[in-house]
Scaffold this motif. Structure first.
Motif, PDB file in Angstrom:
ATOM      1  N   GLN A  80       0.831  -1.203   0.000  1.00  0.00           N
ATOM      2  CA  GLN A  80       0.000   0.000   0.000  1.00  0.00           C
ATOM      3  C   GLN A  80       0.871   1.260   0.000  1.00  0.00           C
ATOM      4  OE1 GLN A  80      -2.893  -0.044   3.173  1.00  0.00           O
ATOM      5  NE2 GLN A  80      -3.442   2.112   2.876  1.00  0.00           N
ATOM      6  N   LYS A  81       1.972   1.209   0.714  1.00  0.00           N
ATOM      7  CA  LYS A  81       2.882   2.357   0.760  1.00  0.00           C
ATOM      8  C   LYS A  81       3.530   2.578  -0.604  1.00  0.00           C
ATOM      9  CE  LYS A  81       6.923   4.210   3.130  1.00  0.00           C
ATOM     10  NZ  LYS A  81       7.944   4.008   4.183  1.00  0.00           N
ATOM     11  N   THR A  82       3.885   1.483  -1.281  1.00  0.00           N
ATOM     12  CA  THR A  82       4.482   1.607  -2.615  1.00  0.00           C
ATOM     13  C   THR A  82       3.510   2.271  -3.591  1.00  0.00           C
ATOM     14  OG1 THR A  82       5.827  -0.382  -2.245  1.00  0.00           O
ATOM     15  CG2 THR A  82       5.500   0.317  -4.515  1.00  0.00           C
ATOM     16  N   ALA A  83       2.233   1.876  -3.504  1.00  0.00           N
ATOM     17  CA  ALA A  83       1.216   2.474  -4.377  1.00  0.00           C
ATOM     18  C   ALA A  83       1.042   3.961  -4.086  1.00  0.00           C
ATOM     19  CB  ALA A  83      -0.110   1.740  -4.200  1.00  0.00           C
ATOM     20  N   SER A  84       1.026   4.311  -2.804  1.00  0.00           N
ATOM     21  CA  SER A  84       0.880   5.722  -2.436  1.00  0.00           C
ATOM     22  C   SER A  84       2.099   6.530  -2.849  1.00  0.00           C
ATOM     23  CB  SER A  84       0.651   5.844  -0.925  1.00  0.00           C
ATOM     24  OG  SER A  84      -0.563   5.218  -0.548  1.00  0.00           O
ATOM     25  N   ALA A  85       3.269   5.923  -2.735  1.00  0.00           N
ATOM     26  CA  ALA A  85       4.499   6.623  -3.120  1.00  0.00           C
ATOM     27  C   ALA A  85       4.517   6.906  -4.625  1.00  0.00           C
ATOM     28  CB  ALA A  85       5.711   5.798  -2.720  1.00  0.00           C
ATOM     29  N   SER A  86       3.938   5.995  -5.421  1.00  0.00           N
ATOM     30  CA  SER A  86       3.884   6.231  -6.874  1.00  0.00           C
ATOM     31  C   SER A  86       2.970   7.416  -7.187  1.00  0.00           C
ATOM     32  CB  SER A  86       3.392   4.975  -7.589  1.00  0.00           C
ATOM     33  OG  SER A  86       2.043   4.681  -7.245  1.00  0.00           O
ATOM     34  N   LYS A  87       1.894   7.558  -6.429  1.00  0.00           N
ATOM     35  CA  LYS A  87       1.023   8.717  -6.621  1.00  0.00           C
ATOM     36  C   LYS A  87       1.761  10.006  -6.271  1.00  0.00           C
ATOM     37  CE  LYS A  87      -2.439   7.169  -4.092  1.00  0.00           C
ATOM     38  NZ  LYS A  87      -3.772   7.121  -3.435  1.00  0.00           N
ATOM     39  N   LEU A  88       2.621   9.919  -5.281  1.00  0.00           N
ATOM     40  CA  LEU A  88       3.389  11.092  -4.885  1.00  0.00           C
ATOM     41  C   LEU A  88       4.342  11.514  -6.005  1.00  0.00           C
ATOM     42  CD1 LEU A  88       4.001  13.061  -2.568  1.00  0.00           C
ATOM     43  CD2 LEU A  88       5.753  11.471  -1.779  1.00  0.00           C
ATOM     44  N   THR A  89       4.923  10.538  -6.685  1.00  0.00           N
ATOM     45  CA  THR A  89       5.811  10.849  -7.811  1.00  0.00           C
ATOM     46  C   THR A  89       5.043  11.585  -8.909  1.00  0.00           C
ATOM     47  OG1 THR A  89       7.141   8.872  -7.354  1.00  0.00           O
ATOM     48  CG2 THR A  89       7.340   9.852  -9.547  1.00  0.00           C
ATOM     49  N   ASN A  90       3.822  11.122  -9.175  1.00  0.00           N
ATOM     50  CA  ASN A  90       2.989  11.777 -10.188  1.00  0.00           C
ATOM     51  C   ASN A  90       2.638  13.213  -9.782  1.00  0.00           C
ATOM     52  OD1 ASN A  90       1.305  11.934 -12.539  1.00  0.00           O
ATOM     53  ND2 ASN A  90      -0.481  11.549 -11.227  1.00  0.00           N
ATOM     54  N   ILE A  91       2.347  13.390  -8.512  1.00  0.00           N
ATOM     55  CA  ILE A  91       2.029  14.727  -7.993  1.00  0.00           C
ATOM     56  C   ILE A  91       3.215  15.666  -8.165  1.00  0.00           C
ATOM     57  CG2 ILE A  91       1.585  16.017  -5.872  1.00  0.00           C
ATOM     58  CD1 ILE A  91      -0.906  14.765  -6.924  1.00  0.00           C
ATOM     59  N   LYS A 147      -0.739  16.631  -2.462  1.00  0.00           N
ATOM     60  CA  LYS A 147       0.539  16.079  -2.010  1.00  0.00           C
ATOM     61  C   LYS A 147       0.569  15.927  -0.488  1.00  0.00           C
ATOM     62  CE  LYS A 147       5.533  16.900  -2.125  1.00  0.00           C
ATOM     63  NZ  LYS A 147       6.632  17.771  -2.626  1.00  0.00           N
ATOM     64  N   SER A 148       0.045  16.931   0.216  1.00  0.00           N
ATOM     65  CA  SER A 148       0.002  16.859   1.686  1.00  0.00           C
ATOM     66  C   SER A 148      -0.842  15.679   2.155  1.00  0.00           C
ATOM     67  CB  SER A 148      -0.552  18.161   2.259  1.00  0.00           C
ATOM     68  OG  SER A 148       0.272  19.255   1.922  1.00  0.00           O
ATOM     69  N   ALA A 149      -1.956  15.440   1.436  1.00  0.00           N
ATOM     70  CA  ALA A 149      -2.820  14.312   1.799  1.00  0.00           C
ATOM     71  C   ALA A 149      -2.095  12.984   1.600  1.00  0.00           C
ATOM     72  CB  ALA A 149      -4.101  14.357   0.972  1.00  0.00           C
ATOM     73  N   ILE A 150      -1.325  12.882   0.511  1.00  0.00           N
ATOM     74  CA  ILE A 150      -0.581  11.635   0.248  1.00  0.00           C
ATOM     75  C   ILE A 150       0.532  11.462   1.280  1.00  0.00           C
ATOM     76  CG2 ILE A 150       0.919  10.464  -1.399  1.00  0.00           C
ATOM     77  CD1 ILE A 150      -0.694  11.752  -3.644  1.00  0.00           C
ATOM     78  N   ASP A 155       2.581   8.669   6.140  1.00  0.00           N
ATOM     79  CA  ASP A 155       2.905   8.678   7.572  1.00  0.00           C
ATOM     80  C   ASP A 155       2.019   7.693   8.337  1.00  0.00           C
ATOM     81  OD1 ASP A 155       4.883  10.545   7.225  1.00  0.00           O
ATOM     82  OD2 ASP A 155       3.617  12.273   7.739  1.00  0.00           O
ATOM     83  N   ALA A 156       0.729   7.650   7.970  1.00  0.00           N
ATOM     84  CA  ALA A 156      -0.193   6.733   8.631  1.00  0.00           C
ATOM     85  C   ALA A 156       0.201   5.280   8.371  1.00  0.00           C
ATOM     86  CB  ALA A 156      -1.618   6.994   8.158  1.00  0.00           C
ATOM     87  N   ILE A 157       0.625   5.003   7.140  1.00  0.00           N
ATOM     88  CA  ILE A 157       1.065   3.638   6.808  1.00  0.00           C
ATOM     89  C   ILE A 157       2.320   3.275   7.594  1.00  0.00           C
ATOM     90  CG2 ILE A 157       1.951   2.162   4.967  1.00  0.00           C
ATOM     91  CD1 ILE A 157       0.152   3.678   3.019  1.00  0.00           C
ATOM     92  N   GLN A 160       1.386   2.364  11.043  1.00  0.00           N
ATOM     93  CA  GLN A 160       0.802   1.025  11.098  1.00  0.00           C
ATOM     94  C   GLN A 160       1.880  -0.049  10.995  1.00  0.00           C
ATOM     95  OE1 GLN A 160      -3.012   0.434   8.852  1.00  0.00           O
ATOM     96  NE2 GLN A 160      -2.688   2.553   8.239  1.00  0.00           N
ATOM     97  N   VAL A 161       2.874   0.180  10.147  1.00  0.00           N
ATOM     98  CA  VAL A 161       3.987  -0.774  10.017  1.00  0.00           C
ATOM     99  C   VAL A 161       4.753  -0.876  11.329  1.00  0.00           C
ATOM    100  CG1 VAL A 161       6.188  -1.221   8.865  1.00  0.00           C
ATOM    101  CG2 VAL A 161       4.217  -0.504   7.526  1.00  0.00           C
ATOM    102  N   ASP A 162       5.001   0.290  11.959  1.00  0.00           N
ATOM    103  CA  ASP A 162       5.692   0.292  13.255  1.00  0.00           C
ATOM    104  C   ASP A 162       4.883  -0.492  14.300  1.00  0.00           C
ATOM    105  OD1 ASP A 162       7.736   1.791  12.208  1.00  0.00           O
ATOM    106  OD2 ASP A 162       6.957   3.714  12.951  1.00  0.00           O
ATOM    107  N   GLN A 163       3.570  -0.320  14.257  1.00  0.00           N
ATOM    108  CA  GLN A 163       2.706  -1.033  15.199  1.00  0.00           C
ATOM    109  C   GLN A 163       2.758  -2.537  14.968  1.00  0.00           C
ATOM    110  OE1 GLN A 163      -1.452  -0.019  14.898  1.00  0.00           O
ATOM    111  NE2 GLN A 163      -1.878  -0.602  16.998  1.00  0.00           N
TER     112      GLN A 163
END
Length: 292
Positions: A80-91, A147-150, A155-157, A160-163
């Motif tokens: 899920q983080k990888t998918a979100s990071a790809s959206k960040l690249t597009n942004i 971008k801030s939302a992504i 950060d939320a992901i 969750q990973v840390d948890q």
């Protein structure tokens, strides 16, 4: 005959006096500060490498709980983080395009302003460029909001990973103290749950003789005081150890059952703990005596 009777009485009296002189100041039993180690996660106990009576070192891995579900959840979160990071690249690419357009329009604006001074351009041309610049600024602001939302999503992901990592870590039961396993409450393959006891351990290198003293004895006892501790060697003799007063109760209590005489059982007493180094002779529950 009368002389023999007097001699017998004297012998009994002397024997009683000798018996009173041989009595210790207090009696009790040896105990330890034990620790019950419990599970911090739910699941099947995949490994439990301990036996009662075994000596364990601090920091040793002694048990493990199944982490399959947690590992799969962590894998899902990383995808899920990888998918979100790809959206960040597009942004970021969209922002770069808008910034370039803004830069081009700024160049045009400077040129039109110069031409306007020379009468070679109209005010409308300049207004159109300013309008386009304002539009681009709003578009950049909107994209940055996305971008801030992504970034917040990433950060939320991460949280969750840390948890999940913390939960996986809690599935590994690490022995917290160096000591001897007193009781074992579970077996490999059993389903355990959060808070369920796994085993009990205690440091038996030092043991405590808990005794009870009267109020009259209390003023003569101080914390840190060295005392003589006696344990049975055989039916006739004692072994002598050195102990140190480590704790004195602040409140009185009724004399416990281990005090044998009725006269002493009706008195109020104070609990005292004597710390004794154990060379292997002392066992939990063993009776002992102390002389202050």
């Amino acid at each position: 005959m009368k002389t023999n009777y007097i001699l017998i009485i004297l012998a009994v009296v002397l024997s009683a006096c000798s018996s009173n002189e041989d009595r210790s100041d207090a009696y009790g039993n040896f105990e330890v500060d034990d620790v019950i180690i419990s599970a911090e996660a739910n699941g099947k106990l995949m490994m439990l490498n301990i036996q009662e009576g075994q000596r364990l070192n601090n920091g040793k891995l002694v048990a493990a709980i199944d982490t399959t579900d947690l590992v799969l959840k962590r894998k899902q979160l990383k995808a899920q983080k990888t998918a979100s990071a790809s959206k960040l690249t597009n942004i970021n690419s969209q922002i770069d395009v808008q910034e370039q357009q803004k830069s081009n329009l700024t160049v045009d604006k400077n040129r039109v302003e110069k031409m306007l001074k020379d009468g070679a351009a109209t005010q409308k041309q300049l207004d159109d460029i300013n309008g386009n610049l304002d539009l681009i600024d709003k578009q950049i602001s909107s994209i940055k909001t996305q971008k801030s939302a992504i970034l917040a999503e990433l950060d939320a992901i991460d949280a969750q990973v840390d948890q999940v990592n913390a939960s996986i870590e809690k599935c590994q039961i690490i022995n917290p103290i160096t000591g001897v396993v007193l009781d074992k409450y579970a077996e490999p393959g059993e389903i355990t749950a959060f808070g369920k006891p796994i085993y009990k351990i205690a440091n038996t290198d030092e043991m405590y003789l808990r005794v009870y003293v009267s109020g009259a004895q209390l003023p003569n006892i101080k914390l840190g005081q060295e005392v003589q501790v006696l344990i049975d060697k055989d039916t006739e003799t004692d072994q002598i150890l050195t102990g140190q007063v480590s704790w004195i109760s602040e409140t009185a209590e009724f004399t416990p059952k281990i005090i044998q005489t009725k006269e002493e059982r009706v008195n109020l007493v104070y609990a005292v703990k004597i710390r004794v180094s154990n060379d292997g002779r002392l066992k939990i529950g063993m009776p002992g005596e102390v002389n202050f």
